[in-house]
Design an enzyme around this catalytic site. Structure first.
Site, PDB file in Angstrom:
ATOM      1  N   GLY A  88      -3.079  23.379  37.425  1.00 26.77           N
ATOM      2  CA  GLY A  88      -3.478  24.466  38.306  1.00 26.77           C
ATOM      3  C   GLY A  88      -4.904  24.918  38.088  1.00 26.77           C
ATOM      4  O   GLY A  88      -5.368  25.840  38.750  1.00 26.77           O
ATOM      5  N   CYS A  89      -5.605  24.280  37.162  1.00 27.24           N
ATOM      6  CA  CYS A  89      -6.998  24.613  36.894  1.00 27.24           C
ATOM      7  C   CYS A  89      -7.885  23.523  37.495  1.00 27.24           C
ATOM      8  O   CYS A  89      -7.557  22.344  37.429  1.00 27.24           O
ATOM      9  CB  CYS A  89      -7.251  24.696  35.392  1.00 27.24           C
ATOM     10  SG  CYS A  89      -6.292  25.988  34.579  1.00 27.24           S
ATOM     11  N   ALA A  90      -9.003  23.928  38.073  1.00 23.84           N
ATOM     12  CA  ALA A  90      -9.933  22.954  38.656  1.00 23.84           C
ATOM     13  C   ALA A  90     -10.587  22.119  37.565  1.00 23.84           C
ATOM     14  O   ALA A  90     -10.874  20.941  37.751  1.00 23.84           O
ATOM     15  CB  ALA A  90     -10.997  23.671  39.478  1.00 23.84           C
TER      16      ALA A  90
END
Length: 136
Positions: A49-51
């Protein structure tokens, strides 16, 4: 509800007038943090969920919550450092009582992070809360 270490960041932010200075301060917090051991950068510690690439390695010893973390993005590394100051050293049962969104709001970070960074921060907080809930 915030730890004394987090309160220090809040106080620091009160003296930093513009967002660029605050942004630099967050990055400096990340630079001051020890890097996560490469052996701990595994799929089990990776935060989805983190870029950017993010790893969190929680530890609970004698009922006290702590975690280490790392990222390939400087600002995210700084956010990890801020999260560590918010959560590290709390009794595991207290971790779930922390309103991280409100605490980050005190820093003005909620309003100045991109949507991707906000989503990543939310994913990190959810991982921390999940670990705490499993061990409370």
């Amino acid at each position: 509800m915030a730890s004394p270490a987090f309160e220090e960041i809040v106080e620091d932010f009160e003296f930093l007038d513009d967002w660029e200075d605050r942004y630099r301060h967050v990055i400096e917090q990340g630079k001051a943090m020890d890097p996560l051991d490469e052996a701990l950068k595994v799929p089990a510690t990776k935060v989805d969920g983190c870029a950017s690439q993010v790893w969190l390695h929680p530890k609970i010893e004698n009922g006290v919550f702590r975690f280490d973390g790392d990222s390939d993005a400087m600002i995210v590394r700084g956010l990890i450092a801020v999260l560590r100051k918010l959560y590290n050293g709390l009794p595991v049962g207290e971790v779930l009582k922390v309103d991280a969104r409100a605490e980050f709001g005190r820093l003005g970070l909620n309003d100045h992070l991109s949507a991707q960074r906000s989503n990543g921060l939310r994913a990190m907080i959810e991982r921390i809360r999940l670990v705490a809930a499993e061990n409370a």
